[in-house]
Design a protein around this motif. Structure first.
Motif, PDB file in Angstrom:
ATOM      1  N   CYS A  41       0.908  -1.362   0.076  1.00 43.87           N
ATOM      2  CA  CYS A  41      -0.090   0.022  -0.139  1.00 43.87           C
ATOM      3  C   CYS A  41       0.850   1.121   0.069  1.00 43.87           C
ATOM      4  O   CYS A  41       1.952   1.140   0.662  1.00 43.87           O
ATOM      5  CB  CYS A  41      -0.850  -0.023   1.239  1.00 43.87           C
ATOM      6  N   VAL A  42       0.447   2.065  -0.970  1.00 45.53           N
ATOM      7  CA  VAL A  42       1.195   3.336  -0.825  1.00 45.53           C
ATOM      8  C   VAL A  42       0.282   4.484  -0.283  1.00 45.53           C
ATOM      9  O   VAL A  42      -0.800   4.672  -0.614  1.00 45.53           O
ATOM     10  CB  VAL A  42       1.608   3.881  -2.605  1.00 45.53           C
ATOM     11  N   TYR A  43       0.813   4.989   0.696  1.00 43.78           N
ATOM     12  CA  TYR A  43      -0.084   6.251   1.434  1.00 43.78           C
ATOM     13  C   TYR A  43       0.325   7.652   0.820  1.00 43.78           C
ATOM     14  O   TYR A  43       1.486   7.910   0.992  1.00 43.78           O
ATOM     15  CB  TYR A  43       0.126   6.049   3.013  1.00 43.78           C
ATOM     16  N   VAL A  44      -0.544   8.353   0.382  1.00 43.13           N
ATOM     17  CA  VAL A  44      -0.237   9.458  -0.362  1.00 43.13           C
ATOM     18  C   VAL A  44      -1.009  10.535   0.448  1.00 43.13           C
ATOM     19  O   VAL A  44      -2.070  10.281   0.889  1.00 43.13           O
ATOM     20  CB  VAL A  44      -0.476   9.652  -1.956  1.00 43.13           C
ATOM     21  N   ASP A  45      -0.683  11.918   0.323  1.00 41.42           N
ATOM     22  CA  ASP A  45      -1.386  13.195   0.518  1.00 41.42           C
ATOM     23  C   ASP A  45      -1.090  14.222  -0.556  1.00 41.42           C
ATOM     24  O   ASP A  45      -0.055  14.049  -1.478  1.00 41.42           O
ATOM     25  CB  ASP A  45      -0.888  13.410   1.950  1.00 41.42           C
ATOM     26  N   HIS A  46      -2.223  15.005  -0.540  1.00 45.27           N
ATOM     27  CA  HIS A  46      -1.946  16.181  -1.543  1.00 45.27           C
ATOM     28  C   HIS A  46      -2.850  17.176  -0.549  1.00 45.27           C
ATOM     29  O   HIS A  46      -3.535  16.982   0.051  1.00 45.27           O
ATOM     30  CB  HIS A  46      -2.726  15.818  -2.635  1.00 45.27           C
ATOM     31  N   PRO A  47      -2.300  18.773  -1.106  1.00 49.01           N
ATOM     32  CA  PRO A  47      -2.811  19.817  -0.308  1.00 49.01           C
ATOM     33  C   PRO A  47      -4.574  19.852  -0.486  1.00 49.01           C
ATOM     34  O   PRO A  47      -5.024  20.266   0.249  1.00 49.01           O
ATOM     35  CB  PRO A  47      -2.337  21.047  -1.045  1.00 49.01           C
ATOM     36  N   ASP A  48      -4.852  19.427  -1.578  1.00 46.94           N
ATOM     37  CA  ASP A  48      -6.229  19.529  -2.178  1.00 46.94           C
ATOM     38  C   ASP A  48      -6.940  18.138  -1.542  1.00 46.94           C
ATOM     39  O   ASP A  48      -8.188  18.052  -2.067  1.00 46.94           O
ATOM     40  CB  ASP A  48      -6.437  19.522  -3.613  1.00 46.94           C
ATOM     41  N   GLY A  49      -6.354  17.294  -1.006  1.00 44.59           N
ATOM     42  CA  GLY A  49      -7.123  16.067  -0.307  1.00 44.59           C
ATOM     43  C   GLY A  49      -6.727  14.844  -1.495  1.00 44.59           C
ATOM     44  O   GLY A  49      -6.186  15.042  -2.400  1.00 44.59           O
ATOM     45  N   VAL A  50      -7.141  13.743  -0.888  1.00 50.95           N
ATOM     46  CA  VAL A  50      -6.804  12.370  -1.759  1.00 50.95           C
ATOM     47  C   VAL A  50      -8.325  11.795  -2.355  1.00 50.95           C
ATOM     48  O   VAL A  50      -9.189  11.727  -1.343  1.00 50.95           O
ATOM     49  CB  VAL A  50      -5.888  11.432  -0.989  1.00 50.95           C
ATOM     50  N   ASP A  51      -8.719  11.897  -3.513  1.00 49.75           N
ATOM     51  CA  ASP A  51      -9.670  11.231  -3.967  1.00 49.75           C
ATOM     52  C   ASP A  51      -9.414   9.955  -4.782  1.00 49.75           C
ATOM     53  O   ASP A  51      -8.215   9.868  -5.125  1.00 49.75           O
ATOM     54  CB  ASP A  51     -10.475  12.250  -4.905  1.00 49.75           C
ATOM     55  N   PHE A  52     -10.485   9.284  -5.404  1.00 48.77           N
ATOM     56  CA  PHE A  52     -10.342   8.223  -6.034  1.00 48.77           C
ATOM     57  C   PHE A  52      -9.407   8.313  -7.234  1.00 48.77           C
ATOM     58  O   PHE A  52      -8.375   7.732  -7.865  1.00 48.77           O
ATOM     59  CB  PHE A  52     -11.704   7.546  -6.504  1.00 48.77           C
ATOM     60  N   ALA A  53      -9.406   9.753  -7.883  1.00 54.44           N
ATOM     61  CA  ALA A  53      -8.968   9.883  -9.172  1.00 54.44           C
ATOM     62  C   ALA A  53      -7.415  10.012  -8.915  1.00 54.44           C
ATOM     63  O   ALA A  53      -6.483   9.342  -9.877  1.00 54.44           O
ATOM     64  CB  ALA A  53      -9.572  11.242  -9.932  1.00 54.44           C
ATOM     65  N   LEU A  54      -6.997  10.763  -8.041  1.00 54.95           N
ATOM     66  CA  LEU A  54      -5.639  10.890  -7.558  1.00 54.95           C
ATOM     67  C   LEU A  54      -5.071   9.241  -7.193  1.00 54.95           C
ATOM     68  O   LEU A  54      -3.929   8.889  -7.880  1.00 54.95           O
ATOM     69  CB  LEU A  54      -5.552  11.639  -6.423  1.00 54.95           C
ATOM     70  N   CYS A  55      -5.802   8.461  -6.553  1.00 52.04           N
ATOM     71  CA  CYS A  55      -5.413   7.223  -6.297  1.00 52.04           C
ATOM     72  C   CYS A  55      -5.089   6.530  -7.686  1.00 52.04           C
ATOM     73  O   CYS A  55      -4.020   5.643  -7.622  1.00 52.04           O
ATOM     74  CB  CYS A  55      -6.306   6.417  -5.191  1.00 52.04           C
TER      75      CYS A  55
END
Length: 146
Positions: A41-55
């Motif tokens: 599992c790769v745990y990621v973050d983004h200033p605008d949040g993490v959604d399905f499209a980013l995953c």
């Protein structure tokens, strides 16, 4: 052996992090954890949040791994992974759970962090742990239930 698991996680993290972070603007890889011998599992973050499209975009970047691995991509969740010195510096003052390579477990307040070590206060006693010895670290959501 457990150490092999953590060594493999570090190898995967060192390979995956620059590929993801340099390709997807604003994405930060927080951790890579082995879930089984053939799944991580790769745990990621983004200033605008993490959604399905980013995953999905992160997963697509890792297509070369998919021949041998099942890959999950996830947001940090309530127990945000902290692994790198900059993660620990941002978490100062928060409650953390740590596990070291020698299976020592600590839970307490993160009071200091630099490039080499973190200091955690557990019941008023300060424990300094080298960052290289930490195999799991999570920032605990103090407002959420555990």
């Amino acid at each position: 052996m457990a150490t092999g698991t953590y060594d493999r996680e570090r190898e995967l993290t060192e390979a995956i992090t620059p590929a993801v972070e340099s390709t997807l603007a604003g994405v930060e890889v927080l951790a890579v954890e082995l879930l089984s011998p053939a799944r991580f599992c790769v745990y990621v973050d983004h200033p605008d949040g993490v959604d399905f499209a980013l995953c999905e975009r992160v997963t697509r970047l890792l297509d070369d791994y998919r021949a041998h691995w099942t890959i999950d991509v996830s947001s940090p969740g309530p127990e945000r992974p902290v692994r790198r010195p900059e993660h620990f510096r941002r978490a100062i003052g928060g409650t953390v759970k740590l596990k070291t390579a020698d299976a020592k477990r600590l839970r307490g307040t993160l009071v200091a962090a630099d490039d080499h070590a973190v200091t955690v206060s557990v019941h008023g006693t300060a424990h300094q742990i080298p960052v290289d010895e930490i195999v799991r670290g999570n920032l605990i959501d103090e407002d959420g239930a555990e």
